[in-house]
Design an enzyme around this catalytic site. Sequence first.
Site, PDB file in Angstrom:
ATOM      1  N   THR A   1     120.914 -41.748 108.419  1.00 48.42           N
ATOM      2  CA  THR A   1     120.429 -42.379 109.650  1.00 48.42           C
ATOM      3  C   THR A   1     118.904 -42.435 109.602  1.00 48.42           C
ATOM      4  OG1 THR A   1     120.511 -40.221 110.783  1.00 48.42           O
ATOM      5  CG2 THR A   1     122.392 -41.698 111.080  1.00 48.42           C
ATOM      6  N   PRO A   2     118.352 -43.274 108.731  1.00 46.00           N
ATOM      7  CA  PRO A   2     116.895 -43.334 108.566  1.00 46.00           C
ATOM      8  C   PRO A   2     116.214 -43.924 109.789  1.00 46.00           C
ATOM      9  CG  PRO A   2     117.920 -45.149 107.411  1.00 46.00           C
ATOM     10  CD  PRO A   2     119.048 -44.276 107.913  1.00 46.00           C
TER      11      PRO A   2
ATOM     12  N   PHE B   1     122.582 -27.604 109.777  1.00 46.79           N
ATOM     13  CA  PHE B   1     121.273 -26.969 109.904  1.00 46.79           C
ATOM     14  C   PHE B   1     120.782 -26.405 108.576  1.00 46.79           C
ATOM     15  CE2 PHE B   1     123.218 -26.680 114.143  1.00 46.79           C
ATOM     16  CZ  PHE B   1     122.218 -27.237 114.916  1.00 46.79           C
TER      17      PHE B   1
ATOM     18  N   LEU C   1     118.296 -32.262 117.044  1.00 44.58           N
ATOM     19  CA  LEU C   1     116.952 -32.830 117.126  1.00 44.58           C
ATOM     20  C   LEU C   1     115.942 -31.781 117.559  1.00 44.58           C
ATOM     21  CD1 LEU C   1     117.495 -36.326 118.836  1.00 44.58           C
ATOM     22  CD2 LEU C   1     117.123 -35.839 116.414  1.00 44.58           C
TER      23      LEU C   1
ATOM     24  N   ALA D   1     116.044 -28.501 117.237  1.00 45.61           N
ATOM     25  CA  ALA D   1     115.814 -27.472 116.220  1.00 45.61           C
ATOM     26  C   ALA D   1     114.826 -27.959 115.165  1.00 45.61           C
ATOM     27  CB  ALA D   1     117.136 -27.074 115.569  1.00 45.61           C
TER      28      ALA D   1
ATOM     29  N   SER E   1     100.182 -25.703 104.509  1.00 43.20           N
ATOM     30  CA  SER E   1     100.379 -26.560 103.344  1.00 43.20           C
ATOM     31  C   SER E   1      99.757 -27.927 103.596  1.00 43.20           C
ATOM     32  CB  SER E   1     101.878 -26.731 103.068  1.00 43.20           C
ATOM     33  OG  SER E   1     102.481 -27.504 104.103  1.00 43.20           O
ATOM     34  N   VAL E   2     100.032 -28.855 102.667  1.00 44.73           N
ATOM     35  CA  VAL E   2      99.555 -30.231 102.833  1.00 44.73           C
ATOM     36  C   VAL E   2     100.406 -31.019 103.816  1.00 44.73           C
ATOM     37  CG1 VAL E   2      98.373 -30.490 100.646  1.00 44.73           C
ATOM     38  CG2 VAL E   2     100.827 -30.850 100.741  1.00 44.73           C
TER      39      VAL E   2
ATOM     40  N   PHE F   1     104.509 -31.210 106.080  1.00 47.91           N
ATOM     41  CA  PHE F   1     105.951 -31.214 105.846  1.00 47.91           C
ATOM     42  C   PHE F   1     106.417 -32.582 105.384  1.00 47.91           C
ATOM     43  CE2 PHE F   1     105.513 -31.843 110.527  1.00 47.91           C
ATOM     44  CZ  PHE F   1     106.092 -33.091 110.666  1.00 47.91           C
TER      45      PHE F   1
ATOM     46  N   CYS G   1     114.362 -35.048 107.151  1.00 47.86           N
ATOM     47  CA  CYS G   1     114.743 -34.686 108.522  1.00 47.86           C
ATOM     48  C   CYS G   1     113.584 -34.592 109.506  1.00 47.86           C
ATOM     49  CB  CYS G   1     115.494 -33.355 108.515  1.00 47.86           C
ATOM     50  SG  CYS G   1     117.100 -33.418 107.705  1.00 47.86           S
TER      51      CYS G   1
END
Length: 451
Positions: A70-71, A143, A202, A204, A250-251, A253, A257
């Site tokens: 589901t993009p 999850f 959504l 979470a 970090s750079v 996520f 998802c």
Amino acid sequence: MIALKCPEIKVTVVDLNKEKIKEWNSDDLPIYEPGLDEIVKQCRGKNLFFSHDIPKAIEEADLIFISVNTPTKMYGRGKGMAPDLKHVESVARTIAKYAQGPKIVVEKSTVPVKAAQSILHILKEAQAHDQKLHFQVLSNPEFLAEGTAIVDLANPDRVLIGGESSNKGLAAIAQLVRIYEHWVPRERIITTNTWSSELTKLAANTFLAQKISSINAISAICEATGADVREVAHAVGYDSRIGSKFLQASVGFGGSCFQKDVLSLVYLCEILNLKPAADYWHGVIEINNWQRRRFSDNIIKELFNTVTDKRIALFGFAFKKNTADTRESSAIYIAKHLLKERAKLHFYDPKVTETTMRHDLRRVTENELVDKLVTIHSCPYEAAKDAHAVVVLTEWDEFKTLDYEKIYENMQKPASIFDGRLILDQTNLRKIGFRVFAIGSAPTQSFNLFP
């Protein structure tokens, strides 16, 4: 996991893509996930089957899991934010067409709230014209995390099942509960109404993305003040109300998802006229994009404010270690920024193919730049040879143990390392001779030539 834990249950995985099914039936599976290969080979041909005969599979099944992509929609209404549900609807119509009796349809794909209602409307229409049919639709979101998916499935924090509160709805929920009880303690199986289940998925992912953006925002303050983001995250994580997970600066996520689900929640807030909530959650995405831009700008600044024709080695292309998944990987966007400055990029990733890298880069920048300026290597030492800088973009364990003295000897001088994952021994690298720049640490070797 159902096939492994429930040997008495026949599991059939179907797909329209015959080549993909062929790969699932081969020794070379189409995806990389630690532990998956062993499970498939143990169960395949016994109670686990892969087929492109979709009508037969639907006819024989008691429970049908919808697990399609589901993009984010990139066209029409909701472009850039709303999830694209065309595949979900297509599967629902296919089930309605080929079902020959009662079915429990389980929504595994990440979908917006009320998506189950649209599935049910399609199935109910078929039911109205055929008395043999009866459908119940459940929400059972996943999850798991890529790279640890098998461990997550075998020992989940919780299993969530949502459905109707009617007698038939509760009976359908109970059937799915009994399957999970083969390996999940009953107290970890949570049952809710359908809409709560859909929204929980959504929420979470959005909370986790928010946590990453929060520590990344703090990392910028650390770089400006002399604080160390690792020390800050360690101390903050000791607070039991916050916890230590997802506090690794970090750079930014990536993955299939987080960004998709945050944007889906933003879109939901907007169509419900909840603008302050929409703006709040959209800020999570804005910080993530800003962190990527900030990191690439720092590379340019510390390489004398120009990277044109300079060779830069990029270690890692996957969005995280232990997966070949590159969807929304920060490496794509860091590379995009550097290619715009005409840097010569030399990539190494232990799992991502050259075909995938070039395809992803061509989606965000000109084909001509990718063909001319991008080189893919099968060896990290070759990627770093004659480079002005090494940039770590994925936290693969092997990057921690490379021979950096050897890498340093074969690089242009001054040689720089930009650690976008905070996995390297900065002190040792400085002793070797590197100029070291890391997320969330004040630079001590900056030439300060440019503001």
